[in-house]
Design an enzyme around this catalytic site. Sequence first.
Site, PDB file in Angstrom:
ATOM      1  CB  SER A 163      -0.908   0.124   1.304  1.00 46.95           C
ATOM      2  OG  SER A 163      -1.696   1.290   1.524  1.00 46.95           O
ATOM      3  CE1 TYR A 178      -4.279  -1.751   5.084  1.00 50.68           C
ATOM      4  CE2 TYR A 178      -3.582   0.516   4.749  1.00 50.68           C
ATOM      5  CZ  TYR A 178      -4.036  -0.748   3.881  1.00 50.68           C
ATOM      6  OH  TYR A 178      -4.027  -0.963   2.814  1.00 50.68           O
ATOM      7  CE  LYS A 182      -1.859  -3.821   3.183  1.00 56.30           C
ATOM      8  NZ  LYS A 182      -2.116  -5.050   2.361  1.00 56.30           N
TER       9      LYS A 182
END
Length: 271
Positions: A163, A178, A182
């Site tokens: 990402s 999150y 990533k």
Amino acid sequence: MPLPHPDLSVGTPSLFSLKGKVCLITGGARGIGLSIAHAFLESCCAGLALTYTSSSTAPKLAEELSKQYGVSVKAYKTDVRSKEEVSKLFTDLTADFESLDVVVANAGVSFHYDSLEMPEEKYHDLMKVNVDGVWWTATEAGRAFKKQARAGGNKGNFIVTGSASSVLVNVPQKQAVYNASKAAVVHLTKSLAVEWASWGGRANAVSPGFIETDMIGSLPEEWKEKWMTMIPAERFCAPDELKGAYVFLASDASSYVTGVNLIVDGAYTLP
């Protein structure tokens, strides 16, 4: 002794073909994963495996894709959070396909919480899917690839869906965990690239920016308005615009590319 160069005499268009390659995509039944599936099938892969967790339509989707493209497409219900289920997946793949050449660790989840308010169960669930799931998939793929390479077969190719969040902190949403997940798997990918190079295995990541999927459609409008002011391309990315990145990394066109984090974000991460 250095590894021999691959045979690249087939001509540039053929380098991007996946002819003869069997591919696996975790989380391949919807969203980005489904676009990758179509890309690999359009590039003439020899077989395709998709994993899903709860979709009731995934097996039917696999049948439809198999009929549409004329190759074997199979769906496997697999919880990537479970080492045992991922191990069983690769056992089943060995029984169903003669080889395994490309594995895309695409399954992932995203939650938005203030770092001081995130429920413990949400933290663990996100990390189990986004980090543990990639790790279990990577280790099983690596073992399969190395065995093939030692036997003189395809050396294998591992691709992680990262990402843009792996290289910056998004605003205005709060998603520290999150972002960290990533960043972790992108660095894992780079580490695997160095480890696997001795026997010819490759590992790369594709890191999308904001993609027009059902997930982004459900987010607050004020977030999307803010993001739009920060993307030089002034638009979100269609899922199919990721096809070229994954096919490039899956194909022999990228035979000397390993350890790369290919960011596809309309220049969002640059300013």
